[in-house]
Design a protein around this motif. Structure first.
Motif, short mmCIF file in Angstrom:
data_model
loop_
_atom_site.label_atom_id
_atom_site.label_comp_id
_atom_site.label_asym_id
_atom_site.label_seq_id
_atom_site.Cartn_x
_atom_site.Cartn_y
_atom_site.Cartn_z
N LEU A 8 0.84 -1.20 0.00
CA LEU A 8 0.00 0.00 0.00
C LEU A 8 0.87 1.25 0.00
O LEU A 8 1.95 1.26 0.58
CB LEU A 8 -0.91 0.02 1.24
N ASP A 9 0.37 2.30 -0.66
CA ASP A 9 1.06 3.59 -0.65
C ASP A 9 0.08 4.67 -0.22
O ASP A 9 -1.04 4.37 0.21
CB ASP A 9 1.67 3.89 -2.02
N GLN A 10 0.46 5.94 -0.35
CA GLN A 10 -0.38 7.02 0.13
C GLN A 10 -1.66 7.17 -0.67
O GLN A 10 -2.61 7.83 -0.21
CB GLN A 10 0.40 8.34 0.08
N HIS A 11 -1.75 6.56 -1.84
CA HIS A 11 -2.96 6.62 -2.66
C HIS A 11 -3.89 5.44 -2.40
O HIS A 11 -5.12 5.60 -2.40
CB HIS A 11 -2.60 6.66 -4.15
N THR A 12 -3.33 4.25 -2.17
CA THR A 12 -4.15 3.05 -1.98
C THR A 12 -4.55 2.83 -0.52
O THR A 12 -5.59 2.22 -0.25
CB THR A 12 -3.42 1.80 -2.50
N TRP A 58 -8.03 4.11 0.39
CA TRP A 58 -9.10 3.26 -0.15
C TRP A 58 -9.25 1.99 0.67
O TRP A 58 -10.38 1.54 0.91
CB TRP A 58 -8.80 2.91 -1.61
N PHE A 59 -8.15 1.43 1.13
CA PHE A 59 -8.23 0.22 1.95
C PHE A 59 -8.97 0.51 3.26
O PHE A 59 -9.69 -0.34 3.78
CB PHE A 59 -6.82 -0.30 2.25
N GLY A 60 -8.80 1.73 3.77
CA GLY A 60 -9.50 2.09 5.00
C GLY A 60 -10.95 2.46 4.79
O GLY A 60 -11.81 2.12 5.59
N SER A 61 -11.26 3.16 3.68
CA SER A 61 -12.59 3.75 3.52
C SER A 61 -13.58 2.89 2.75
O SER A 61 -14.79 3.06 2.90
CB SER A 61 -12.47 5.10 2.80
N VAL A 62 -13.09 1.95 1.93
CA VAL A 62 -14.01 1.20 1.07
C VAL A 62 -14.93 0.31 1.89
O VAL A 62 -16.02 -0.06 1.43
CB VAL A 62 -13.20 0.38 0.03
N LEU A 99 -9.27 -5.08 -1.53
CA LEU A 99 -10.38 -4.12 -1.56
C LEU A 99 -11.73 -4.82 -1.62
O LEU A 99 -12.69 -4.40 -0.95
CB LEU A 99 -10.21 -3.17 -2.75
N LEU A 100 -11.82 -5.89 -2.41
CA LEU A 100 -13.09 -6.63 -2.49
C LEU A 100 -13.42 -7.29 -1.15
O LEU A 100 -14.58 -7.32 -0.73
CB LEU A 100 -13.02 -7.67 -3.61
N GLY A 101 -12.41 -7.79 -0.48
CA GLY A 101 -12.62 -8.37 0.84
C GLY A 101 -13.14 -7.33 1.82
O GLY A 101 -14.04 -7.61 2.63
N ARG A 102 -12.60 -6.12 1.75
CA ARG A 102 -13.08 -5.04 2.62
C ARG A 102 -14.51 -4.64 2.27
O ARG A 102 -15.33 -4.37 3.17
CB ARG A 102 -12.16 -3.82 2.48
N VAL A 103 -14.84 -4.61 0.98
CA VAL A 103 -16.21 -4.27 0.58
C VAL A 103 -17.20 -5.30 1.11
O VAL A 103 -18.27 -4.95 1.63
CB VAL A 103 -16.31 -4.17 -0.96
N LEU A 104 -16.87 -6.59 0.98
CA LEU A 104 -17.78 -7.64 1.41
C LEU A 104 -17.98 -7.66 2.92
O LEU A 104 -19.10 -7.83 3.42
CB LEU A 104 -17.29 -9.00 0.91
N THR A 105 -16.88 -7.50 3.67
CA THR A 105 -17.05 -7.44 5.13
C THR A 105 -17.81 -6.18 5.53
O THR A 105 -18.58 -6.19 6.49
CB THR A 105 -15.68 -7.48 5.83
N GLY A 106 -17.62 -5.09 4.77
CA GLY A 106 -18.40 -3.89 5.02
C GLY A 106 -19.88 -4.09 4.71
O GLY A 106 -20.75 -3.62 5.45
N THR A 143 -15.42 7.31 13.03
CA THR A 143 -14.91 6.28 12.12
C THR A 143 -13.52 6.62 11.62
O THR A 143 -12.64 5.75 11.56
CB THR A 143 -15.88 6.08 10.93
N CYS A 144 -13.28 7.87 11.28
CA CYS A 144 -11.94 8.29 10.84
C CYS A 144 -10.91 8.01 11.93
O CYS A 144 -9.82 7.49 11.66
CB CYS A 144 -11.93 9.78 10.51
N ILE A 145 -11.25 8.37 13.15
CA ILE A 145 -10.30 8.21 14.25
C ILE A 145 -10.02 6.74 14.51
O ILE A 145 -8.87 6.34 14.74
CB ILE A 145 -10.83 8.92 15.51
N LEU A 146 -11.04 5.90 14.47
CA LEU A 146 -10.84 4.48 14.73
C LEU A 146 -10.06 3.80 13.60
O LEU A 146 -9.18 2.97 13.86
CB LEU A 146 -12.20 3.79 14.92
N VAL A 147 -10.38 4.14 12.35
CA VAL A 147 -9.71 3.50 11.22
C VAL A 147 -8.24 3.90 11.16
O VAL A 147 -7.37 3.08 10.87
CB VAL A 147 -10.44 3.85 9.90
N TYR A 148 -7.95 5.17 11.43
CA TYR A 148 -6.57 5.66 11.32
C TYR A 148 -5.95 5.93 12.70
O TYR A 148 -5.09 6.79 12.85
CB TYR A 148 -6.55 6.95 10.48
N LEU A 149 -6.36 5.15 13.69
CA LEU A 149 -5.93 5.41 15.06
C LEU A 149 -4.42 5.30 15.23
O LEU A 149 -3.76 6.21 15.75
CB LEU A 149 -6.64 4.44 16.01
#
Length: 519
Positions: free
Chosen positions: A79-83, A86-90, A139-146, A308-314
């Motif tokens: 992962l980089d600063q662009h991806t 997306w991994f956190g928010s998708v 990303l698809l795994g994150r979408v499905l769990t979401g 949500t922002c704080i928890l995801v990027y804690l």
């Protein structure tokens, strides 16, 4: 007085709420509530909230995994600063889709089967995360769990509200949030002990973060197994014309030797009034649009507070502010604080009431966000380790050791923010959503509220990192402080107190506007 002699009076009372004098009605309710057996009710709630445990686990999954994937040796998974954003928010985008589908699932399959259905995308999503060979699988795994989380977010609070009685509905209504916090805490703990080798020994790195996804499947399977033996909601069964099954469900939940038939008649009378589906013309009725607007606005404001922002990027936030402990320890500490605060809310909700906890919660979040924003803005970068234009998402290269004990301030501010959120605006927004929505629109409206919630969360988590990189970390925290102030005003002007009231009494309040129903 024999049970058979009491029934006609109760039917009349349930239709108007004025048959008995208020004191007599309350005395009868208290006597009935004291006679109930709650063990089976608690078991049914526990089976359902295992879905929230999985939701909390999946929500914060990126927190320990993003640093590991930023250091991954394979370009296909790195992962980089662009991806990383997306991994956190998708996940929240998937949750919004889950809320949309829950609008149909809740009324077609029922509350219990909708919860059980969520296990399928959840297990598939964790399987993709565990076996990921490229970014698209992550990303698809994150979408499905979401997606699974969105379904459970809309279904579990409604299921719990409809099977509970007023004596314990507040406490049990906090259980989804309690289990979601516990799931997050378990993820932080597993992340600490599984992700033990992030630099040398790359084979171990690849293995360990995948095992976090494997662990996420365990509560999903346990949930499905236990729910197979639990009853469906009596209110849903009555709305489907299954009267005998509904009576049996209520008997199982309350106990055979209780006067559950009286409660059954009240529920049946309420369902009879709302047997038709909601039409477009009826949406102009304050009985429908007022509770829907209140519930939707609360979910919108809850997410705008920044949780949500704080928890995801804690962990990245803690690395950027160079707090006194290592980020993984800080994240676990915040999780413990959050768990304790939700437990306090669960115990006090049926005693103190919903509104007072919402006021206290919003006030604590306001002070915490304001403190965090002002600290980052005014404390020199040499003391707090922050640089306005550094990349928060690329946390692998940020210094982990603090240079000054003043860095306790962001840790304490975050802990108090999570504590404030968890004792009010976290659990109570979900509880009130399931309490105030009318039965005839509860399935659709709860799904709509979840869509509003997670679309807001997706927007915030997607733009959080770009805003931080462009303007500094203090800007979002000051914005969250303004929203928290708005939460106080909204609570005072719009939110009704529902402590100790049955769902039928709450519906009567919105139908007639008579506040005496809620006193």
């Amino acid at each position: 007085m024999e049970r058979g002699d009491r029934q006609p009076l109760v039917r009349k009372s349930s239709s108007s709420y004025r048959t008995f004098p208020e004191s007599a009605a309350r005395r009868l309710d208290k006597e009935y509530l004291r006679s109930l057996h709650n063990k089976r009710l608690y078991l049914a709630v526990f089976a359902a909230v295992l879905g929230n445990f999985s939701f909390g686990f999946a929500l914060v999954y990126p927190s320990p995994v993003i640093p590991a994937l930023e250091a991954h040796p394979s370009p296909a998974l790195r992962l980089d600063q662009h991806t990383a954003p997306w991994f956190g928010s998708v996940f929240t985008l998937g949750a919004a889709a889950g809320g949309l589908s829950a609008m149909l699932l809740n009324d077609c399959l029922g509350r219990k089967l909708s919860i059980m259905f969520s296990a399928l995308p959840s297990a598939l999503g964790y399987a993709l995360l565990a076996g990921a060979q490229g970014l698209w699988m992550l990303l698809l795994g994150r979408v499905l769990t979401g997606y699974a989380g969105g379904v459970t977010s809309a279904s579990i609070p409604v299921y719990i509200s409809e099977i509970s009685h007023p004596g314990v509905r507040g406490m049990l209504g906090a259980c989804p949030q309690l289990m979601a916090v516990l799931g997050s805490l378990v993820l932080y703990a597993l992340g600490k002990y599984l992700l033990v080798s992030q630099w040398p020994g790359q084979d171990w790195l690849v293995l360990d973060w995948r095992w976090l996804a494997v662990a996420g499947v365990v509560p999903v399977l346990a949930m499905v197994l236990l729910l197979c033996f639990m009853p469906n909601s009596p209110r849903f069964l009555l709305s489907q014309g299954k009267e005998e099954e509904a009576l049996g469900s209520l008997c199982w939940l309350r106990g055979e030797d209780t006067d559950y038939a009286r409660e059954y008649e009240q529920i049946k009378d309420s369902v009879r009034k709302q047997s038709r589906q909601v039409s477009c013309a009826e949406l102009k009725d304050p009985f429908l649009y007022k509770p829907i607007l209140i519930a939707g606005a609360m979910r919108f404001l809850q997410q705008l507070s920044g949780v949500t922002c704080i928890l995801v990027y804690l962990q990245p936030i803690f690395k950027k502010t160079s707090v006194i402990l290592k980020p993984e320890y800080d994240a676990a500490l915040v999780g413990l604080v959050r768990l304790s605060a939700v437990a306090i809310a669960a115990v006090s909700m049926d005693k103190a009431g919903r509104k007072i906890l919402l006021f206290v919660s919003a006030g604590v979040m306001l002070v915490s966000n304001l403190t965090m924003g002002l600290y980052i803005h005014f404390v020199p970068a040499s003391h707090n380790g922050t640089v306005a234009n550094s990349t928060l998402g690329s946390s692998a290269n940020l210094p982990a050791e603090p240079t000054n004990y003043i860095t306790l301030i962001p840790l304490l501010a975050t802990m108090f923010f999570i504590m404030g959120y968890a004792m009010g605006w976290g659990p109570i927004t979900w509880l009130l959503m399931s309490e105030i929505l009318p039965l005839k629109a509860r399935g659709v409206a709860s799904g709509l509220c979840v869509v509003v919630s997670w679309l807001t969360a997706f927007t915030l988590t997607q733009f959080f990192l770009p805003v931080v990189n462009a303007f500094g970390l203090e800007v979002p925290f000051l914005f969250f402080a303004v929203i928290s102030a708005g939460n106080i005003l909204f609570t005072g002007c719009c939110v009704p107190e529902t402590k100790g009231r049955s769902l039928e009494q709450i519906e009567a309040f919105f139908r007639t506007g008579r506040r005496s129903f809620l006193r």
